[in-house]
Design a protein around this motif. Structure first.
Motif, PDB file in Angstrom:
ATOM      1  N   GLU A   2     -27.504 -60.571 -14.072  1.00 27.72           N
ATOM      2  CA  GLU A   2     -27.745 -59.550 -13.058  1.00 27.72           C
ATOM      3  C   GLU A   2     -29.164 -59.037 -13.218  1.00 27.72           C
ATOM      4  O   GLU A   2     -29.594 -58.687 -14.312  1.00 27.72           O
ATOM      5  N   ILE A   3     -29.881 -59.015 -12.112  1.00 26.58           N
ATOM      6  CA  ILE A   3     -31.221 -58.446 -12.089  1.00 26.58           C
ATOM      7  C   ILE A   3     -31.192 -57.326 -11.066  1.00 26.58           C
ATOM      8  O   ILE A   3     -30.869 -57.554  -9.899  1.00 26.58           O
ATOM      9  N   GLU A   4     -31.501 -56.138 -11.524  1.00 24.82           N
ATOM     10  CA  GLU A   4     -31.492 -54.988 -10.634  1.00 24.82           C
ATOM     11  C   GLU A   4     -32.909 -54.461 -10.488  1.00 24.82           C
ATOM     12  O   GLU A   4     -33.612 -54.265 -11.480  1.00 24.82           O
ATOM     13  N   VAL A   5     -33.321 -54.255  -9.256  1.00 31.01           N
ATOM     14  CA  VAL A   5     -34.627 -53.673  -8.964  1.00 31.01           C
ATOM     15  C   VAL A   5     -34.370 -52.285  -8.401  1.00 31.01           C
ATOM     16  O   VAL A   5     -33.686 -52.129  -7.390  1.00 31.01           O
ATOM     17  N   VAL A   6     -34.921 -51.280  -9.087  1.00 30.30           N
ATOM     18  CA  VAL A   6     -34.706 -49.887  -8.732  1.00 30.30           C
ATOM     19  C   VAL A   6     -36.037 -49.309  -8.272  1.00 30.30           C
ATOM     20  O   VAL A   6     -37.001 -49.283  -9.035  1.00 30.30           O
ATOM     21  N   ASN A   7     -36.077 -48.863  -7.037  1.00 31.91           N
ATOM     22  CA  ASN A   7     -37.305 -48.301  -6.479  1.00 31.91           C
ATOM     23  C   ASN A   7     -37.224 -46.784  -6.515  1.00 31.91           C
ATOM     24  O   ASN A   7     -36.492 -46.177  -5.749  1.00 31.91           O
ATOM     25  N   ARG A   8     -37.987 -46.170  -7.421  1.00 32.83           N
ATOM     26  CA  ARG A   8     -38.001 -44.713  -7.590  1.00 32.83           C
ATOM     27  C   ARG A   8     -39.315 -44.111  -7.081  1.00 32.83           C
ATOM     28  O   ARG A   8     -39.739 -43.068  -7.562  1.00 32.83           O
ATOM     29  N   GLY A  31     -36.643 -69.563 -21.051  1.00 30.73           N
ATOM     30  CA  GLY A  31     -35.367 -69.913 -21.672  1.00 30.73           C
ATOM     31  C   GLY A  31     -34.371 -68.788 -21.787  1.00 30.73           C
ATOM     32  O   GLY A  31     -33.492 -68.813 -22.637  1.00 30.73           O
ATOM     33  N   ARG A  32     -34.480 -67.789 -20.924  1.00 31.77           N
ATOM     34  CA  ARG A  32     -33.563 -66.640 -20.959  1.00 31.77           C
ATOM     35  C   ARG A  32     -32.866 -66.455 -19.615  1.00 31.77           C
ATOM     36  O   ARG A  32     -32.624 -65.334 -19.176  1.00 31.77           O
ATOM     37  N   ALA A  33     -32.510 -67.542 -18.976  1.00 32.65           N
ATOM     38  CA  ALA A  33     -31.946 -67.496 -17.622  1.00 32.65           C
ATOM     39  C   ALA A  33     -30.656 -66.699 -17.534  1.00 32.65           C
ATOM     40  O   ALA A  33     -30.283 -66.251 -16.450  1.00 32.65           O
ATOM     41  N   ASP A  34     -29.969 -66.475 -18.643  1.00 30.59           N
ATOM     42  CA  ASP A  34     -28.704 -65.750 -18.621  1.00 30.59           C
ATOM     43  C   ASP A  34     -28.866 -64.246 -18.862  1.00 30.59           C
ATOM     44  O   ASP A  34     -27.888 -63.513 -18.898  1.00 30.59           O
ATOM     45  N   ALA A  35     -30.077 -63.773 -19.009  1.00 35.12           N
ATOM     46  CA  ALA A  35     -30.321 -62.368 -19.354  1.00 35.12           C
ATOM     47  C   ALA A  35     -30.162 -61.446 -18.157  1.00 35.12           C
ATOM     48  O   ALA A  35     -30.400 -61.827 -17.012  1.00 35.12           O
ATOM     49  N   ASN A  36     -29.764 -60.227 -18.423  1.00 40.33           N
ATOM     50  CA  ASN A  36     -29.683 -59.163 -17.419  1.00 40.33           C
ATOM     51  C   ASN A  36     -30.883 -58.240 -17.594  1.00 40.33           C
ATOM     52  O   ASN A  36     -31.257 -57.909 -18.713  1.00 40.33           O
ATOM     53  N   TRP A  37     -31.444 -57.811 -16.466  1.00 42.98           N
ATOM     54  CA  TRP A  37     -32.657 -56.981 -16.482  1.00 42.98           C
ATOM     55  C   TRP A  37     -32.576 -55.887 -15.446  1.00 42.98           C
ATOM     56  O   TRP A  37     -31.939 -56.045 -14.409  1.00 42.98           O
ATOM     57  N   THR A  38     -33.316 -54.836 -15.701  1.00 39.34           N
ATOM     58  CA  THR A  38     -33.593 -53.819 -14.697  1.00 39.34           C
ATOM     59  C   THR A  38     -35.105 -53.697 -14.583  1.00 39.34           C
ATOM     60  O   THR A  38     -35.803 -53.622 -15.592  1.00 39.34           O
ATOM     61  N   VAL A  39     -35.594 -53.699 -13.355  1.00 40.08           N
ATOM     62  CA  VAL A  39     -37.008 -53.453 -13.069  1.00 40.08           C
ATOM     63  C   VAL A  39     -37.067 -52.176 -12.259  1.00 40.08           C
ATOM     64  O   VAL A  39     -36.427 -52.077 -11.207  1.00 40.08           O
ATOM     65  N   ALA A  40     -37.803 -51.193 -12.747  1.00 40.91           N
ATOM     66  CA  ALA A  40     -37.936 -49.923 -12.043  1.00 40.91           C
ATOM     67  C   ALA A  40     -39.380 -49.726 -11.616  1.00 40.91           C
ATOM     68  O   ALA A  40     -40.304 -49.942 -12.408  1.00 40.91           O
ATOM     69  N   LEU A  41     -39.564 -49.342 -10.363  1.00 39.54           N
ATOM     70  CA  LEU A  41     -40.892 -48.994  -9.855  1.00 39.54           C
ATOM     71  C   LEU A  41     -40.941 -47.491  -9.690  1.00 39.54           C
ATOM     72  O   LEU A  41     -40.077 -46.896  -9.041  1.00 39.54           O
ATOM     73  N   VAL A  42     -41.940 -46.884 -10.328  1.00 38.99           N
ATOM     74  CA  VAL A  42     -42.038 -45.430 -10.404  1.00 38.99           C
ATOM     75  C   VAL A  42     -43.461 -44.988 -10.071  1.00 38.99           C
ATOM     76  O   VAL A  42     -44.346 -45.809  -9.861  1.00 38.99           O
ATOM     77  N   ARG A  43     -43.679 -43.692 -10.078  1.00 39.92           N
ATOM     78  CA  ARG A  43     -45.012 -43.126  -9.877  1.00 39.92           C
ATOM     79  C   ARG A  43     -45.682 -42.913 -11.233  1.00 39.92           C
ATOM     80  O   ARG A  43     -45.051 -42.968 -12.289  1.00 39.92           O
ATOM     81  N   ASP A  44     -46.989 -42.647 -11.198  1.00 40.35           N
ATOM     82  CA  ASP A  44     -47.768 -42.450 -12.419  1.00 40.35           C
ATOM     83  C   ASP A  44     -47.192 -41.365 -13.326  1.00 40.35           C
ATOM     84  O   ASP A  44     -47.162 -41.521 -14.550  1.00 40.35           O
ATOM     85  N   ARG A  45     -46.748 -40.271 -12.752  1.00 36.66           N
ATOM     86  CA  ARG A  45     -46.220 -39.164 -13.555  1.00 36.66           C
ATOM     87  C   ARG A  45     -45.055 -39.618 -14.424  1.00 36.66           C
ATOM     88  O   ARG A  45     -44.973 -39.284 -15.615  1.00 36.66           O
ATOM     89  N   VAL A  46     -44.166 -40.412 -13.871  1.00 40.07           N
ATOM     90  CA  VAL A  46     -42.991 -40.876 -14.614  1.00 40.07           C
ATOM     91  C   VAL A  46     -43.388 -41.832 -15.728  1.00 40.07           C
ATOM     92  O   VAL A  46     -42.937 -41.701 -16.869  1.00 40.07           O
TER      93      VAL A  46
END
Length: 127
Positions: A2-8, A31-46
């Protein structure tokens, strides 16, 4: 997997499906095709707050990557999803402000800059 992209942030448009595909491709390449990730896009302050809290650097940065819970004592302090981080290889956090500035400085698109930051973050955590 599962790859989740979170836009904050609302500064720039993000194609979450494209970012998820890039993460998937990059994970396969290391070689990590089975890994789960979260990618978050945030502002500079965060990202500055995260950088100060977890790295001791009180400044803005373009990308941070965080390991999953079994690799880090306080993983629950960084979670951009409701499910926590224990099932994930890690989290990548990208500053939209900094990515826009870097893209402008380099003379390329915001999309390309985000691509470079995603690849950098995945490679840092994933191999």
């Amino acid at each position: 997997m599962e790859i989740e992209v979170v836009n904050r942030q609302r500064l720039a448009r993000i194609d979450a499906r494209r970012v998820a595909r890039l993460v998937d491709t990059t994970l396969g390449a290391v070689g990590r095709a089975d890994a789960n990730w979260t990618v978050a896009l945030v502002r500079d302050r965060v990202i500055r707050n995260l950088n100060r809290k977890f790295r001791g650097n009180d400044r803005v940065t373009d990308v941070l990557s965080f390991p999953a819970e079994d690799e880090r004592e306080h993983a629950s302090d960084v979670s951009f999803t409701g499910s926590g981080v224990s099932e994930f290889l890690g989290d990548i956090v990208i500053s939209a402000d900094t990515a826009l500035n870097q893209a402008d400085d380099a003379g390329h698109s915001f999309e390309r800059e985000v691509n470079e930051l995603v690849i950098h973050g995945v490679r840092h955590r994933g191999g």
